[in-house]
Enzyme design. Sequence first.
Site, PDB file in Angstrom:
ATOM      1  N   GLN A 183       0.825  -1.225   0.000  1.00  0.00           N
ATOM      2  CA  GLN A 183       0.000   0.000   0.000  1.00  0.00           C
ATOM      3  C   GLN A 183       0.856   1.271   0.000  1.00  0.00           C
ATOM      4  O   GLN A 183       0.361   2.347  -0.325  1.00  0.00           O
ATOM      5  CB  GLN A 183      -0.921   0.015   1.235  1.00  0.00           C
ATOM      6  CG  GLN A 183      -2.022  -1.041   1.192  1.00  0.00           C
ATOM      7  CD  GLN A 183      -3.090  -0.753   0.137  1.00  0.00           C
ATOM      8  OE1 GLN A 183      -3.273   0.390  -0.308  1.00  0.00           O
ATOM      9  NE2 GLN A 183      -3.797  -1.789  -0.288  1.00  0.00           N
ATOM     10  N   SER A 203       3.449  -4.302  -5.370  1.00  0.00           N
ATOM     11  CA  SER A 203       2.521  -4.729  -6.425  1.00  0.00           C
ATOM     12  C   SER A 203       2.233  -3.564  -7.364  1.00  0.00           C
ATOM     13  O   SER A 203       2.122  -2.420  -6.921  1.00  0.00           O
ATOM     14  CB  SER A 203       1.227  -5.193  -5.758  1.00  0.00           C
ATOM     15  OG  SER A 203       0.308  -5.614  -6.721  1.00  0.00           O
ATOM     16  N   HIS A 205      -0.563  -2.972  -9.302  1.00  0.00           N
ATOM     17  CA  HIS A 205      -1.917  -2.410  -9.484  1.00  0.00           C
ATOM     18  C   HIS A 205      -2.349  -1.454  -8.382  1.00  0.00           C
ATOM     19  O   HIS A 205      -3.444  -0.903  -8.438  1.00  0.00           O
ATOM     20  CB  HIS A 205      -2.951  -3.531  -9.704  1.00  0.00           C
ATOM     21  CG  HIS A 205      -3.315  -4.327  -8.497  1.00  0.00           C
ATOM     22  ND1 HIS A 205      -4.524  -4.186  -7.872  1.00  0.00           N
ATOM     23  CD2 HIS A 205      -2.651  -5.283  -7.810  1.00  0.00           C
ATOM     24  CE1 HIS A 205      -4.590  -5.032  -6.842  1.00  0.00           C
ATOM     25  NE2 HIS A 205      -3.462  -5.706  -6.793  1.00  0.00           N
ATOM     26  N   CYS A 337      -9.882  -7.926  -0.532  1.00  0.00           N
ATOM     27  CA  CYS A 337      -9.642  -9.373  -0.467  1.00  0.00           C
ATOM     28  C   CYS A 337     -10.602 -10.054   0.497  1.00  0.00           C
ATOM     29  O   CYS A 337     -10.817 -11.245   0.426  1.00  0.00           O
ATOM     30  CB  CYS A 337      -8.206  -9.644  -0.011  1.00  0.00           C
ATOM     31  SG  CYS A 337      -7.042  -8.611  -0.849  1.00  0.00           S
TER      32      CYS A 337
HETATM   33  N1  PMP Z   1      -0.501  -6.798   0.807  1.00  0.00           N
HETATM   34  C1  PMP Z   1      -1.302  -5.739   0.992  1.00  0.00           C
HETATM   35  C2  PMP Z   1      -1.053  -4.831   2.169  1.00  0.00           C
HETATM   36  C3  PMP Z   1      -2.322  -5.471   0.090  1.00  0.00           C
HETATM   37  O1  PMP Z   1      -3.107  -4.411   0.277  1.00  0.00           O
HETATM   38  C4  PMP Z   1      -2.510  -6.338  -1.017  1.00  0.00           C
HETATM   39  C5  PMP Z   1      -3.611  -6.083  -2.016  1.00  0.00           C
HETATM   40  N2  PMP Z   1      -4.870  -5.905  -1.451  1.00  0.00           N
HETATM   41  C6  PMP Z   1      -1.649  -7.432  -1.158  1.00  0.00           C
HETATM   42  C7  PMP Z   1      -0.655  -7.632  -0.233  1.00  0.00           C
HETATM   43  C8  PMP Z   1      -1.795  -8.390  -2.315  1.00  0.00           C
HETATM   44  O2  PMP Z   1      -1.429  -7.762  -3.495  1.00  0.00           O
HETATM   45  P1  PMP Z   1      -1.700  -8.431  -4.925  1.00  0.00           P
HETATM   46  O3  PMP Z   1      -3.098  -8.060  -5.279  1.00  0.00           O
HETATM   47  O4  PMP Z   1      -0.690  -7.811  -5.826  1.00  0.00           O
HETATM   48  O5  PMP Z   1      -1.514  -9.896  -4.785  1.00  0.00           O
END
Ligand code: PMP
Length: 391
Positions: A183, A203, A205, A337
């Site tokens: 983040q 990441s 996105h 998620c």
């Molecule tokens: N860690 C955190 C703190 C996240 O916010 C996210 C995405 N919601 C992820 C890991 C996972 O990232 P990705 O969608 O690239 O797998």
Amino acid sequence: MIYLDAAATAEYKKIDDIIVDTITESMKKYWRNPSSLYSSDIKEEIDRCRKNIAAFIGANPEEIIFTSGASESNNFAIRGWVDQQLMKDIGMINIITTPIEHKSILESVNNPSLGACVRYCDVDRFGFVDYNHLEKLLWFREKEPTLVSIGMANNEIGTIQDIKIISKLVHEYGGIIHVDATQAFGHIPINVEELGIDMMSASGHKISPVLKGIGFLYKKNGINIQPLIRGSQENGFRGGTENTFGIIGLSKAIEYCDVSSDKIEQMCKKRDYFISLLQDKPGRLFNRFKFNCRLNGSQEHRLPNNINITFNQNITGESLLYTLDMSGIKISTGSACNSHSIVPSYVLKAIGLTDEESMRTVRFSLSNDITYDDINFAVNEIKKAIKIIET
Ligand code: PMP
């Protein structure tokens, strides 16, 4: 549409078109397999991007391993480090993390076949790591290999940890530190060397929506881990034909990431203006409608785009989400998620909210291009939505 869910996937209109164009062009030019002997141009392009991304976080190019995103990077860091330790003839292998980490960390460490002893460090009511408790946990296991995994900024409540203090403590007790910076990457300045980070996940996105399926693990030279996906690419650390277009897109995107103090101040001002409207701060006291909301997480050490609010009204975050959706406003009740889960957020519970308070909580996460007009409009719609739900 007003998009207030940038923490789920970023929207950055200004650069999204540029990334799409860059990727489209690269698809036409670099469609061949990067590992083929005649593809040295593609290898060079990937190396250029690796250098660019490494420089952005103060790392060396060979310390960047491209992955499919932060979930993979988190799994890779934890499983890969434990597997490396298991190859040695040693006693207990330890992992320390917190109860407010992303599911990709919590599920990785919960894996019954992991082969490590997992301990959770307490966090306070703002989501900050309890340094005394961390030190106790480290001291207790000083002679044994220990990996500490801590998120740089929490995806629900936006609290930013002081990674420099944490890494110093971890190193004093001989441990190593992995940081989930998903983040924070592209939103606040990160220098892995200055912060004392051994491994870090990021990441694509969370910078631009186009960049789904691309991310990386930073692994400091000298830190040894085993691959999660075995194969020949990425120096044997991550098998699989490289996502050339994602890598090129990610490298382009960071050229537009403005983490200067001016830009951060601008975003924080917008965030705080939004919060002030929801908290009925002075100047708005004569407004007949009272929000009376409570902000969760730290006010001071907070992601510039994160607002996490518990409403005082008799509503649920879920009902607000659906009512606002009808007015074209996209919000979230927590992490995307876990958005299909109707159980109260484990992050909010860990910082002391009751189940009932958690259910009255929503997250607004701001896009880079949000305007004050958007905020005023959104707050008005929130007011209307609450009145509808309450009647
Ligand atoms: N860690 C955190 C703190 C996240 O916010 C996210 C995405 N919601 C992820 C890991 C996972 O990232 P990705 O969608 O690239 O797998």
